[in-house]
Design a protein around this motif. Structure first.
Motif, mmCIF file in Angstrom:
data_model
loop_
_atom_site.group_PDB
_atom_site.id
_atom_site.type_symbol
_atom_site.label_atom_id
_atom_site.label_comp_id
_atom_site.label_asym_id
_atom_site.label_seq_id
_atom_site.Cartn_x
_atom_site.Cartn_y
_atom_site.Cartn_z
ATOM 1 N N LYS A 71 1.390 17.515 6.008
ATOM 2 C CA LYS A 71 0.217 16.710 6.319
ATOM 3 C C LYS A 71 0.522 15.267 5.974
ATOM 4 N N VAL A 72 0.293 14.365 6.930
ATOM 5 C CA VAL A 72 0.644 12.963 6.772
ATOM 6 C C VAL A 72 -0.621 12.123 6.872
ATOM 7 N N ASP A 73 -0.886 11.318 5.838
ATOM 8 C CA ASP A 73 -1.973 10.347 5.858
ATOM 9 C C ASP A 73 -1.490 9.141 6.654
ATOM 10 N N ILE A 74 -2.041 8.938 7.856
ATOM 11 C CA ILE A 74 -1.546 7.884 8.738
ATOM 12 C C ILE A 74 -1.680 6.514 8.089
ATOM 13 N N GLY A 75 -2.797 6.267 7.392
ATOM 14 C CA GLY A 75 -2.988 4.976 6.754
ATOM 15 C C GLY A 75 -1.914 4.663 5.734
ATOM 16 N N GLY A 76 -1.413 5.694 5.051
ATOM 17 C CA GLY A 76 -0.394 5.484 4.039
ATOM 18 C C GLY A 76 0.969 5.132 4.592
#
Length: 675
Positions: free
Chosen positions: A58-63
């Motif tokens: 799972k990848v936090d796009i904002g990060g």
């Protein structure tokens, strides 16, 4: 001794035999986050890494903004190539190759809606504007989505925000992009994002192919709407559109070519929480991808086109550990077709238009157990598929899978999985550059549905209060009924062109090992990973060759550091060179260069090495506003990485040598403002 005391002694003894301590424990008090259950305290560090690599990634796009960007844009699909299970691509490879699988073995979706052309030209940018999406879910197995490889799902923001209006605007050296999200009521919200490139304005003089000018531009728009009429119901819709236009001219060969392609899609969802605690999700969608080529010279004038369209329904019901659902998809596919051809010494006419209409229906069911004896978790699933080909042939398949997970608590977890997969749509073509020379075709007269058997064994361990995570995975895939394009672009302009004669049916194997050590909390985060893998194909006649994208060894290192007013990031990639087919002899015949080639993919390019750097400076950085500037360098070492080999001929002599991307390194700068 009372019954209650006897029961407790028996219960504690059983736990001790299983390796579980029944005693109350406490943890150090310097951890940032504490979870209290009765009188037991479990401590863990607060995760600051934008990536969770346990199970489904799972990848936090904002990060991703802290990682190196390309011309001011942190692209989510390009970021995937930094993971150990995805092969690094060259600067002209738009494909996503997961554990040795072809690009067409994977599915890319927007919350379940398929996207058939997920990258702009060369794969430097995807069609996904990062500002529009909250997270990206990635798995090395597509599960019930009808693919042999992995799945990438882009998820827009789904929670109705408290603020009336928020926005995200950034301007880089080659593109500007932005997002506006606004509440349209107490229970509804709309979000719209757009991006437009001005690549030719600053970099036009650097863009060339074999010394000839190349013009290119793209744009895309994303729209999402969400409405929560009740606490148990949520209705939302997504739509996207993107287009690319490329223009190439060669005065030396008196050749001109125009390439254009576009993607569009829309979906409508209804999620409901039932009275008995089950989650019901339903979705309808339509998605299309269209390519067009128009090229000409003094002796030829030709055009070709292709498209892929699909319309579908997906329903899924989940209750506790049980799940069941169905997928219904109608396909309208036109493989690459020559629509115009004329010129000197040509005795040919456009090939008859071939439109493939096919229907795909799948029923799927699964069950995941509750932890048994606190250690064992079991799962089983099965998909029953009926596929009606364009020739009205029926294909039936049953693809089961099963898994068992063993929890060793502080010793980590072991997960063994295995099963089968089935795929009814193929992606093939001349290159993987993102040009309109790749196209889809349906299983049927060109080949039976593709199939695979697979097994994975993975180990995951979090330690030092979950500050660090270690993962290792062994994988093996046996592939059947693969279609590879064995022709060239010249085959399209030859009399009697037959697509069936340009396709090679092959089986294959993918196997390897992935290792990763991840620091997932603190001001300094990142990971280092190593992959060892093979991706082999065979034609059933004893001939075996590596796939075009095989990288036997690959090392990836990612590091970011946050200093409050600033952050810095870097990525490093070192990988084996990809295979290519070298000629045994080259000569000139009737003013044309002709080569006799050796073993298929019998040689390898030089190793691929790249260092990227990124720096953000914030004028303001808090929960309300993020405002600052970005500076990045792509390929900071200026390494001349080989892309491919080709024949160079000046009229008197020829040489077969490698060529590389025109820009050795790409500096980038940008301004961003998020409120």
């Amino acid at each position: 001794m009372t019954v209650s005391v006897k029961y407790r002694i028996f219960y504690w003894s059983a736990l001790l035999l299983l390796g579980v301590s029944p005693l109350k424990t406490s943890a150090q008090t310097d951890s940032i986050v504490h979870y209290s259950i009765d009188s037991t305290v479990v401590s863990a560090s607060r995760r600051t890494s934008p990536v969770s690599l346990q199970g489904t990634t799972k990848v936090d796009i904002g990060g991703l903004s802290t990682l190196p960007t390309i011309m001011g844009t942190a692209d989510p699909l390009r970021f995937l190539r930094l993971l150990p299970s995805v092969q690094t691509g060259s600067e002209i490879d738009a494909g996503i190759h997961i554990q040795g699988c072809d690009h067409g073995h994977n599915i890319v979706t927007v919350d379940g809606m398929p996207v058939y052309g997920a990258n702009h030209l060369l794969g430097i940018f995807s069609v996904f504007n990062p500002a529009h999406f909250q997270k990206m879910d990635y798995s090395t197995m597509a599960g019930d989505r009808g693919r042999l490889g992995g799945a990438v799902d882009m998820i827009p923001y789904r929670k109705i925000q408290e603020e009336r209006v928020t926005g995200d605007l950034s301007v880089g050296l080659i593109a500007a992009q932005g997002n506006i999200t606004a509440k349209t009521g107490e229970k509804s919200m709309v979000s719209i994002s757009g991006r437009k490139t001005f690549l030719n304005l600053l970099y036009g003089s650097f863009l060339e192919i074999s010394g000839n000018p190349f013009k290119y531009g793209f744009g895309d728009v994303d729209l999402s709407w969400i409405w929560a009429p009740t606490k148990k119901d949520r209705i939302y819709a997504d739509a996207f559109w993107s287009s690319d236009l490329a223009d190439y001219g060669s005065a030396e060969n008196q050749l001109s070519a125009v390439f254009s392609w576009w993607n569009a899609g829309g979906s409508l969802h209804w999620d409901r929480k039932t009275d008995f605690g089950a989650d019901l999700r339903q979705q309808i969608w339509a998605s299309t991808n269209s390519f067009h080529i128009d090229f000409g010279s003094d002796y030829i004038d030709a055009a070709a086109k292709s498209h892929t369209r699909s319309y579908g329904y997906r329903g899924n019901l989940r209750w506790k550990g049980l799940s069941a659902g169905s997928d219904l998809i109608f396909y309208d596919v036109m493989p690459q077709q020559v629509t115009k051809i004329s010129g000197e010494m040509l005795d040919s006419s456009p090939s008859p238009s071939e439109v493939q209409n096919a229907f795909d229906a799948t029923l799927h069911a699964g069950w995941t157990s509750e932890p048994l004896l606190y250690r064992w978790t079991f799962s089983v699933a099965a998909d029953a598929n009926w596929y009606l080909s364009p020739e009205r042939r029926s294909f039936w398949s049953l693809t089961p899978s099963a898994g068992v997970k063993f929890n060793m608590f502080r010793g980590g977890t072991l997960h063994l999985r295995g099963g089968a997969a089935n795929q009814n749509i193929f992606l093939t073509g001349i290159t993987s550059l993102g040009f309109p020379v790749e196209f889809n075709l349906m299983a049927g007269k060109y080949g039976d549905p593709a199939k695979s058997l697979w097994t994975f064994l993975s180990y995951n361990l979090s330690f030092l209060h979950e500050t660090y995570a270690l993962s290792a995975e062994l994988y093996y895939r046996r592939l059947h009924n693969q279609l590879e394009f064995s022709g060239s672009i010249l085959d399209y302009v030859r009399p009697g062109m037959d697509l069936g004669n340009m396709l090679l049916s092959a089986d294959g194997w993918n196997y390897g090992l992935n290792l990763i050590l991840h620091k997932q909390s603190g001001k300094f985060t990142g990971w280092i990973s190593y992959s060892l893998g093979r991706s082999l194909r065979e034609d059933g006649q004893g001939n075996v060759w590596p796939s075009n994208f095989e990288r036997i060894h690959e090392l990836n290192a990612v590091a970011t550091y946050s200093g409050g007013k600033w952050d810095i990031g870097g990525t490093f990639v070192a990988a084996s060179g990809t295979p290519f087919t070298a000629p045994l002899a080259t000569y000139v015949m009737v003013s044309r260069l002709v080569s006799d080639y050796g073993p298929r993919n019998g040689e390898n390019l030089a190793p691929y090495i790249r260092l990227d750097l990124n720096f953000n400076w914030y004028f303001r950085n808090d929960q309300a506003v993020k405002h600052g500037v970005n500076v990045s360098i792509y390929n900071a070492l200026g390494r001349d990485n080989e892309i491919a080999y080709k024949n160079f001929y000046d009229g008197d002599s020829f040489a077969y040598r490698p060529f590389s991307f025109a820009m050795k390194f790409m500096p980038g700068a940008g301004w961003f403002y998020k409120f």
